[in-house]
Design a protein around this motif. Structure first.
Motif, PDB file in Angstrom:
ATOM      1  N   UNK A   1       0.804  -1.227   0.000  1.00 31.38           N
ATOM      2  CA  UNK A   1       0.000   0.000   0.000  1.00 31.38           C
ATOM      3  C   UNK A   1       0.834   1.273   0.000  1.00 31.38           C
ATOM      4  N   UNK A   2       2.132   1.187  -0.294  1.00 30.67           N
ATOM      5  CA  UNK A   2       2.985   2.377  -0.306  1.00 30.67           C
ATOM      6  C   UNK A   2       2.851   3.180  -1.594  1.00 30.67           C
ATOM      7  N   UNK A   3       2.551   2.524  -2.699  1.00 30.51           N
ATOM      8  CA  UNK A   3       2.471   3.192  -3.990  1.00 30.51           C
ATOM      9  C   UNK A   3       1.156   2.880  -4.681  1.00 30.51           C
ATOM     10  N   UNK A   4       0.669   3.854  -5.439  1.00 27.55           N
ATOM     11  CA  UNK A   4      -0.519   3.659  -6.255  1.00 27.55           C
ATOM     12  C   UNK A   4      -0.190   2.867  -7.514  1.00 27.55           C
ATOM     13  N   UNK A   5      -1.126   2.838  -8.440  1.00 33.54           N
ATOM     14  CA  UNK A   5      -0.961   2.104  -9.706  1.00 33.54           C
ATOM     15  C   UNK A   5       0.210   2.649 -10.511  1.00 33.54           C
ATOM     16  N   UNK A   6       0.781   1.783 -11.337  1.00 36.63           N
ATOM     17  CA  UNK A   6       1.797   2.212 -12.287  1.00 36.63           C
ATOM     18  C   UNK A   6       3.174   2.429 -11.690  1.00 36.63           C
ATOM     19  N   UNK A   7       3.537   1.679 -10.680  1.00 35.26           N
ATOM     20  CA  UNK A   7       4.868   1.781 -10.080  1.00 35.26           C
ATOM     21  C   UNK A   7       5.904   1.252 -11.061  1.00 35.26           C
ATOM     22  N   UNK A   8       6.901   2.074 -11.371  1.00 34.20           N
ATOM     23  CA  UNK A   8       7.951   1.691 -12.323  1.00 34.20           C
ATOM     24  C   UNK A   8       9.264   1.508 -11.577  1.00 34.20           C
ATOM     25  N   UNK A   9       9.807   0.298 -11.649  1.00 33.40           N
ATOM     26  CA  UNK A   9      11.095  -0.031 -11.055  1.00 33.40           C
ATOM     27  C   UNK A   9      12.040  -0.415 -12.197  1.00 33.40           C
ATOM     28  N   UNK A  10      12.783   0.549 -12.745  1.00 31.22           N
ATOM     29  CA  UNK A  10      13.615   0.261 -13.914  1.00 31.22           C
ATOM     30  C   UNK A  10      14.760  -0.709 -13.639  1.00 31.22           C
ATOM     31  N   UNK A  11      15.214  -0.766 -12.395  1.00 32.39           N
ATOM     32  CA  UNK A  11      16.318  -1.662 -12.029  1.00 32.39           C
ATOM     33  C   UNK A  11      16.025  -2.256 -10.670  1.00 32.39           C
ATOM     34  N   UNK A  12      16.529  -3.431 -10.433  1.00 34.45           N
ATOM     35  CA  UNK A  12      16.414  -3.924  -9.072  1.00 34.45           C
ATOM     36  C   UNK A  12      17.762  -3.778  -8.386  1.00 34.45           C
ATOM     37  N   UNK A  13      17.737  -3.751  -7.073  1.00 32.84           N
ATOM     38  CA  UNK A  13      18.932  -3.565  -6.273  1.00 32.84           C
ATOM     39  C   UNK A  13      18.778  -2.420  -5.308  1.00 32.84           C
ATOM     40  N   UNK A  14      18.818  -2.708  -4.049  1.00 32.61           N
ATOM     41  CA  UNK A  14      18.756  -1.780  -2.926  1.00 32.61           C
ATOM     42  C   UNK A  14      17.750  -0.646  -3.093  1.00 32.61           C
ATOM     43  N   UNK A  15      16.515  -0.970  -2.859  1.00 31.39           N
ATOM     44  CA  UNK A  15      15.444   0.022  -2.739  1.00 31.39           C
ATOM     45  C   UNK A  15      14.729  -0.293  -1.430  1.00 31.39           C
ATOM     46  N   UNK A  16      14.646   0.691  -0.546  1.00 29.87           N
ATOM     47  CA  UNK A  16      13.965   0.495   0.734  1.00 29.87           C
ATOM     48  C   UNK A  16      12.935   1.607   0.906  1.00 29.87           C
ATOM     49  N   UNK A  17      11.661   1.212   1.027  1.00 29.97           N
ATOM     50  CA  UNK A  17      10.578   2.161   1.254  1.00 29.97           C
ATOM     51  C   UNK A  17       9.820   1.688   2.492  1.00 29.97           C
ATOM     52  N   UNK A  18       9.804   2.510   3.525  1.00 31.75           N
ATOM     53  CA  UNK A  18       9.125   2.177   4.768  1.00 31.75           C
ATOM     54  C   UNK A  18       7.652   1.897   4.505  1.00 31.75           C
ATOM     55  N   UNK A  19       7.092   0.954   5.234  1.00 32.21           N
ATOM     56  CA  UNK A  19       5.698   0.562   5.004  1.00 32.21           C
ATOM     57  C   UNK A  19       4.696   1.659   5.356  1.00 32.21           C
ATOM     58  N   UNK A  20       5.112   2.690   6.090  1.00 33.02           N
ATOM     59  CA  UNK A  20       4.193   3.785   6.419  1.00 33.02           C
ATOM     60  C   UNK A  20       4.239   4.916   5.380  1.00 33.02           C
ATOM     61  N   UNK A  21       5.133   4.825   4.409  1.00 31.65           N
ATOM     62  CA  UNK A  21       5.214   5.836   3.342  1.00 31.65           C
ATOM     63  C   UNK A  21       4.035   5.663   2.386  1.00 31.65           C
ATOM     64  N   UNK A  22       3.539   6.767   1.819  1.00 35.87           N
ATOM     65  CA  UNK A  22       2.414   6.724   0.883  1.00 35.87           C
ATOM     66  C   UNK A  22       2.703   7.633  -0.302  1.00 35.87           C
ATOM     67  N   UNK A  23       2.607   7.046  -1.493  1.00 31.35           N
ATOM     68  CA  UNK A  23       2.813   7.784  -2.733  1.00 31.35           C
ATOM     69  C   UNK A  23       1.618   7.539  -3.645  1.00 31.35           C
TER      70      UNK A  23
END
Length: 177
Positions: free
Chosen positions: A76-98
């Motif tokens: 539930x941190x991001x809405x539709x259409x989340x784009x992750x162009x590369x994988x490797x070390x991405x940390x988003x706290x579960x309380x963040x909202x975009x």
């Protein structure tokens, strides 16, 4: 927040489109697709109070793909259409909202209680500190450290600490990300 099966399918479809993943059997070989699918499935199951055992199984799968990709994003941190162009070390706290149609490059770290609008671009290595707000259309430059909230839409912020450097955000005369 995914509230029903129809929305779950809309989220998956938007994520596939954003990540340019075609709807064919080869999509199951794409580790980003697998990660996003598990992320959305966990969000859907948690939001609809489904069977606790199913939730645990999908959380274990999400953890597996999180370790495999180096990506940790709370449901539930991001809405539709989340784009992750590369994988490797991405940390988003579960309380963040975009909002929708966000791009998250590698090396990004988002602290707790961060709020972001639609069409946010988080550049490589950017850091967003506790409790900040950024409006829709904001581009956060590579290696920026955002320590305060920004009240303007469609801007570019960069630096350590981050400051506004331009009015040419993602929605200023260009199509969305």
């Amino acid at each position: 927040m995914i509230k029903n099966k129809k929305e779950f399918l809309e989220y998956i479809s938007a994520d596939m489109k954003a990540n340019e993943i075609s709807d064919n059997p080869l999509k199951y070989l794409n580790v980003i697709y697998k990660y996003l699918y598990c992320l959305r499935k966990v969000a859907y199951l948690c939001n609809t109070n489904r069977n606790k055992l199913r939730i645990k199984i999908w959380q274990l799968l999400l953890t597996h793909y999180s370790v495999k990709t180096g990506i940790t994003i709370g449901p539930n941190s991001f809405g539709k259409g989340l784009y992750l162009p590369h994988y490797g070390y991405i940390v988003v706290n579960s309380s963040a909202r975009f909002g929708e149609n966000c791009v998250v490059q590698c090396g990004v770290n988002v602290s707790e209680s961060v709020i972001g609008g639609d069409n946010i671009y988080l550049g490589t290595g950017s850091k967003l500190m506790v409790g900040i707000n950024i409006k829709k259309g904001t581009i956060v430059g590579a290696n920026a450290v955002v320590t305060k909230s920004f009240g303007e839409e469609n801007i570019v912020i960069a630096g350590i600490p981050a400051k506004k450097i331009s009015n040419n955000g993602t929605l200023s005369g260009r199509e969305t990300i």
